[in-house]
Motif scaffolding. Structure first.
Motif, PDB file in Angstrom:
ATOM      1  N   LEU A   1       4.811  -3.502  -5.437  1.00 51.92           N
ATOM      2  CA  LEU A   1       4.320  -3.642  -4.070  1.00 51.92           C
ATOM      3  C   LEU A   1       4.503  -5.040  -3.505  1.00 51.92           C
ATOM      4  O   LEU A   1       4.333  -5.246  -2.298  1.00 51.92           O
ATOM      5  CB  LEU A   1       2.835  -3.272  -4.009  1.00 51.92           C
ATOM      6  CG  LEU A   1       2.508  -1.788  -4.203  1.00 51.92           C
ATOM      7  CD1 LEU A   1       1.017  -1.564  -4.183  1.00 51.92           C
ATOM      8  CD2 LEU A   1       3.188  -0.948  -3.134  1.00 51.92           C
ATOM      9  N   ARG A   2       4.860  -6.013  -4.331  1.00 51.34           N
ATOM     10  CA  ARG A   2       4.993  -7.381  -3.838  1.00 51.34           C
ATOM     11  C   ARG A   2       6.065  -7.496  -2.753  1.00 51.34           C
ATOM     12  O   ARG A   2       5.791  -8.058  -1.674  1.00 51.34           O
ATOM     13  CB  ARG A   2       5.293  -8.326  -5.001  1.00 51.34           C
ATOM     14  CG  ARG A   2       5.248  -9.813  -4.591  1.00 51.34           C
ATOM     15  CD  ARG A   2       5.427 -10.739  -5.770  1.00 51.34           C
ATOM     16  NE  ARG A   2       4.330 -10.598  -6.719  1.00 51.34           N
ATOM     17  CZ  ARG A   2       4.448 -10.068  -7.933  1.00 51.34           C
ATOM     18  NH1 ARG A   2       5.625  -9.625  -8.356  1.00 51.34           N
ATOM     19  NH2 ARG A   2       3.417  -9.976  -8.729  1.00 51.34           N
TER      20      ARG A   2
ATOM     21  N   ARG B   1       4.824  -5.976   0.579  1.00 51.73           N
ATOM     22  CA  ARG B   1       3.892  -6.828   1.331  1.00 51.73           C
ATOM     23  C   ARG B   1       4.630  -7.976   2.003  1.00 51.73           C
ATOM     24  O   ARG B   1       4.354  -8.313   3.163  1.00 51.73           O
ATOM     25  CB  ARG B   1       2.812  -7.382   0.399  1.00 51.73           C
ATOM     26  CG  ARG B   1       1.828  -6.336  -0.111  1.00 51.73           C
ATOM     27  CD  ARG B   1       0.618  -7.028  -0.741  1.00 51.73           C
ATOM     28  NE  ARG B   1       1.012  -7.852  -1.883  1.00 51.73           N
ATOM     29  CZ  ARG B   1       1.005  -7.436  -3.136  1.00 51.73           C
ATOM     30  NH1 ARG B   1       0.656  -6.182  -3.420  1.00 51.73           N
ATOM     31  NH2 ARG B   1       1.346  -8.252  -4.123  1.00 51.73           N
ATOM     32  N   GLN B   2       5.590  -8.568   1.285  1.00 51.44           N
ATOM     33  CA  GLN B   2       6.312  -9.718   1.845  1.00 51.44           C
ATOM     34  C   GLN B   2       7.138  -9.336   3.065  1.00 51.44           C
ATOM     35  O   GLN B   2       7.373 -10.179   3.937  1.00 51.44           O
ATOM     36  CB  GLN B   2       7.207 -10.323   0.764  1.00 51.44           C
ATOM     37  CG  GLN B   2       6.438 -10.971  -0.381  1.00 51.44           C
ATOM     38  CD  GLN B   2       7.348 -11.440  -1.510  1.00 51.44           C
ATOM     39  OE1 GLN B   2       8.538 -11.113  -1.540  1.00 51.44           O
ATOM     40  NE2 GLN B   2       6.801 -12.206  -2.449  1.00 51.44           N
TER      41      GLN B   2
ATOM     42  N   LEU C   1       4.014  -7.657   6.092  1.00 49.32           N
ATOM     43  CA  LEU C   1       3.032  -8.530   6.742  1.00 49.32           C
ATOM     44  C   LEU C   1       3.626  -9.332   7.893  1.00 49.32           C
ATOM     45  O   LEU C   1       3.055  -9.349   9.002  1.00 49.32           O
ATOM     46  CB  LEU C   1       2.375  -9.442   5.702  1.00 49.32           C
ATOM     47  CG  LEU C   1       1.454  -8.741   4.684  1.00 49.32           C
ATOM     48  CD1 LEU C   1       0.863  -9.756   3.710  1.00 49.32           C
ATOM     49  CD2 LEU C   1       0.344  -7.992   5.397  1.00 49.32           C
TER      50      LEU C   1
ATOM     51  N   ILE D   1       1.561 -14.150   5.555  1.00 51.97           N
ATOM     52  CA  ILE D   1       1.868 -13.636   4.232  1.00 51.97           C
ATOM     53  C   ILE D   1       0.826 -14.069   3.206  1.00 51.97           C
ATOM     54  O   ILE D   1       0.742 -13.513   2.103  1.00 51.97           O
ATOM     55  CB  ILE D   1       3.285 -14.103   3.805  1.00 51.97           C
ATOM     56  CG1 ILE D   1       3.812 -13.182   2.702  1.00 51.97           C
ATOM     57  CG2 ILE D   1       3.265 -15.541   3.349  1.00 51.97           C
ATOM     58  CD1 ILE D   1       5.270 -13.407   2.396  1.00 51.97           C
TER      59      ILE D   1
ATOM     60  N   THR E   1      -4.587 -10.279  -0.774  1.00 47.80           N
ATOM     61  CA  THR E   1      -3.982  -9.026  -1.233  1.00 47.80           C
ATOM     62  C   THR E   1      -4.998  -7.892  -1.272  1.00 47.80           C
ATOM     63  O   THR E   1      -4.672  -6.742  -0.947  1.00 47.80           O
ATOM     64  CB  THR E   1      -3.377  -9.231  -2.637  1.00 47.80           C
ATOM     65  OG1 THR E   1      -2.403 -10.278  -2.582  1.00 47.80           O
ATOM     66  CG2 THR E   1      -2.714  -7.959  -3.125  1.00 47.80           C
TER      67      THR E   1
ATOM     68  N   VAL F   1      -5.321  -6.459   2.081  1.00 51.24           N
ATOM     69  CA  VAL F   1      -4.097  -5.769   2.508  1.00 51.24           C
ATOM     70  C   VAL F   1      -4.175  -4.292   2.130  1.00 51.24           C
ATOM     71  O   VAL F   1      -3.797  -3.411   2.915  1.00 51.24           O
ATOM     72  CB  VAL F   1      -2.847  -6.425   1.877  1.00 51.24           C
ATOM     73  CG1 VAL F   1      -1.616  -5.561   2.116  1.00 51.24           C
ATOM     74  CG2 VAL F   1      -2.631  -7.810   2.457  1.00 51.24           C
ATOM     75  N   HIS F   2      -4.704  -4.009   0.947  1.00 51.06           N
ATOM     76  CA  HIS F   2      -4.745  -2.632   0.460  1.00 51.06           C
ATOM     77  C   HIS F   2      -6.102  -1.965   0.686  1.00 51.06           C
ATOM     78  O   HIS F   2      -6.285  -0.809   0.296  1.00 51.06           O
ATOM     79  CB  HIS F   2      -4.410  -2.606  -1.029  1.00 51.06           C
ATOM     80  CG  HIS F   2      -3.038  -3.119  -1.339  1.00 51.06           C
ATOM     81  ND1 HIS F   2      -1.888  -2.467  -0.956  1.00 51.06           N
ATOM     82  CD2 HIS F   2      -2.627  -4.252  -1.977  1.00 51.06           C
ATOM     83  CE1 HIS F   2      -0.830  -3.149  -1.351  1.00 51.06           C
ATOM     84  NE2 HIS F   2      -1.251  -4.240  -1.973  1.00 51.06           N
TER      85      HIS F   2
ATOM     86  N   LEU G   1      -2.675  -0.708   3.735  1.00 49.98           N
ATOM     87  CA  LEU G   1      -1.389  -0.510   3.070  1.00 49.98           C
ATOM     88  C   LEU G   1      -1.600   0.213   1.745  1.00 49.98           C
ATOM     89  O   LEU G   1      -2.641   0.054   1.113  1.00 49.98           O
ATOM     90  CB  LEU G   1      -0.688  -1.852   2.840  1.00 49.98           C
ATOM     91  CG  LEU G   1       0.261  -2.320   3.951  1.00 49.98           C
ATOM     92  CD1 LEU G   1      -0.527  -2.656   5.217  1.00 49.98           C
ATOM     93  CD2 LEU G   1       1.073  -3.530   3.508  1.00 49.98           C
TER      94      LEU G   1
ATOM     95  N   ASN H   1      -1.897   1.345  -2.006  1.00 48.35           N
ATOM     96  CA  ASN H   1      -2.054   0.725  -3.310  1.00 48.35           C
ATOM     97  C   ASN H   1      -1.483   1.694  -4.331  1.00 48.35           C
ATOM     98  O   ASN H   1      -2.054   2.747  -4.590  1.00 48.35           O
ATOM     99  CB  ASN H   1      -3.532   0.443  -3.602  1.00 48.35           C
ATOM    100  CG  ASN H   1      -3.736  -0.340  -4.884  1.00 48.35           C
ATOM    101  OD1 ASN H   1      -3.104  -0.065  -5.893  1.00 48.35           O
ATOM    102  ND2 ASN H   1      -4.608  -1.334  -4.831  1.00 48.35           N
TER     103      ASN H   1
END
Length: 434
Positions: free
Chosen positions: A352-353, A356-357, A360, A367, A371, A374-375, A385, A387
């Motif tokens: 998932l990295r 996200r990058q 976002l 960014i 985290t 974010v989820h 987002l 997970n």
């Protein structure tokens, strides 16, 4: 005149297709009501999904690993399945499920008298073909009843395999439930499996018996007009050996258990490609390895996420469009195989990295945004987002709850029962191991 003729043709095609869809739906519903659809059939069957069909293969592999029994699986693909259906066979299979003979006569009589034109980039051919003395067979790729017709044709073929004793057979260690699954089928993709109930069966015996099963399936398919494609087919032989140095069971390789299988294509034997148990082939959109390794599924999800991230970073999308693409596009794509995966939490975070990058900045969010938030779901002031670690568990728990009913009418419920009881015996626990 040409415009009017074209309108009439389009209208006739629409009406013909609408009638065929109605015939197909009623035929499948009647087969469903009278329990004529085998547990192994998934294509065109209500409430049966393709990813659950792939899950069944994974559960069978889990059971074989628990019981350390030899087995063989042959994945075969039918060439141009809809275009090779013999009308007489299709009519008999349809009438067997209650379709009137006049309906079959109208459907196949129309197909046999069609005039076909060839359309190219330079225009449509002035000459046509059709209405031959020996009429063309097949139901056509655009036929509304095509998927249903193919399903009712495969029902007798599946029953043939089961009646002759081929397939995966297992007895659960606690409830003594007897499971018998002849194959895994989704439209024209079929996996013929054979694992005899005899614990003393040798690998050579399994190979000889699955060759007989392949002959039965191939012969039945040829009787319907179909033919197998050796180029798209392959097989595995699964057997185990104990390694005293590492104190573990391991799969035997091809060099340990040599052997070949063949298709009988037009009275000529054609050798089928054999793979090692660790070799991964994508099945119904899910990369599965017989030994259960997750390397390929991990790479597949990573490739999907990187591809989506690359597109988002190079396109001028609004925040709303990015969120729609995220929720309805990449999220659904990576959720599809999760019912049969067992990715670790660190692997899910790694996957998932890059998502996200890319997401976002496109959403106008720094960014460095936490985290966890974010989820976190939007109801709890997060961004919502996906997970992957939680989604994998949700998918598997939901699937297990959905298939926890009557084992007599659900092949997935049967396999869950056998795997869970095997876990209870292996772990030595009294209650449910989960």
């Amino acid at each position: 005149l040409n415009v009017d003729k074209l309108r009439i043709i389009v209208l006739f095609h629409a009406m013909f297709n609408l009638i065929n869809k109605r015939v197909g739906r009623r035929m499948i519903q009647r087969a469903y009501d009278f329990q004529q659809i085998p547990l192994e059939a998934f294509g065109s069957v209500p409430n049966r999904q393709a990813n659950v069909c792939a899950l069944n293969k994974a559960l069978v592999n889990d059971t074989l690993r628990q019981q350390r029994r030899p087995a063989a699986l042959c994945s075969n693909d039918a060439t141009s399945c809809y275009d090779r259906i013999v009308h007489v066979v299709a009519s008999l299979c349809m009438q067997r499920l209650g379709v009137e003979s006049n309906t079959c006569r109208v459907m196949f009589g129309t197909l046999q008298n069609l005039q076909h034109y060839v359309a190219t980039a330079y225009g449509t051919s002035s000459r046509s073909y059709g209405g031959l003395q020996f009429p063309l067979q097949g139901v056509g790729q655009g036929n509304g009843a095509g998927p249903a017709i193919w399903l009712v044709i495969t029902i007798p073929l599946i029953n043939m395999l089961r009646k002759q004793g081929f397939g995966f057979r297992s007895i659960s260690p606690i409830s003594q439930h007897h499971c018998h699954i002849a194959c895994f089928t989704y439209v024209d993709d079929t996996d013929t499996i054979h694992a005899p109930i005899n614990t003393n069966a040798s690998a050579q015996q399994v190979m000889a018996e699955i060759q007989e099963a392949i002959n039965v399936w191939s012969g039945g398919l040829q009787a319907t007009g179909g033919i197998l494609s050796p180029a798209k087919s392959y097989w595995y032989l699964l057997d185990f050996s104990w390694h005293s140095n590492s104190l573990t069971w391991k799969y035997k390789g091809i060099s340990d258990t040599p052997g070949t299988l063949f298709f009988n294509i037009e009275d000529s034997p054609v050798q089928i490609t054999r793979h090692e148990p660790s070799h991964v082939v994508e099945t119904l959109g899910i990369p599965l390895a017989m030994d259960g390794n997750q390397t390929a599924i991990l790479d597949s999800i990573r490739m999907k996420i990187n591809k989506w991230a690359g597109k988002i970073q190079t396109r001028q999308l609004t925040s709303r469009e990015t969120m729609i693409s995220l929720q309805s596009g990449i999220t659904k794509s990576i959720e599809y195989p999760l019912v049969s995966t067992r990715l670790t939490r660190s692997q899910c975070n790694e996957l998932l990295r890059p998502l996200r990058q890319a997401a976002l900045p496109a959403l106008g969010i720094p960014i460095t945004f936490p985290t966890m938030l974010v989820h976190t779901p939007k109801e709890f002031l997060g961004l919502g987002l996906p997970n992957l670690w939680f989604e994998q568990n949700f998918a598997q728990i939901g699937c297990m709850l959905h298939h926890s009913g009557d084992v007599s009418s659900d092949s997935t419920a049967q396999l869950y029962l056998h795997v869970v009881e095997g876990m209870r015996v292996e772990l030595g626990v009294i209650n449910h191991p989960l």
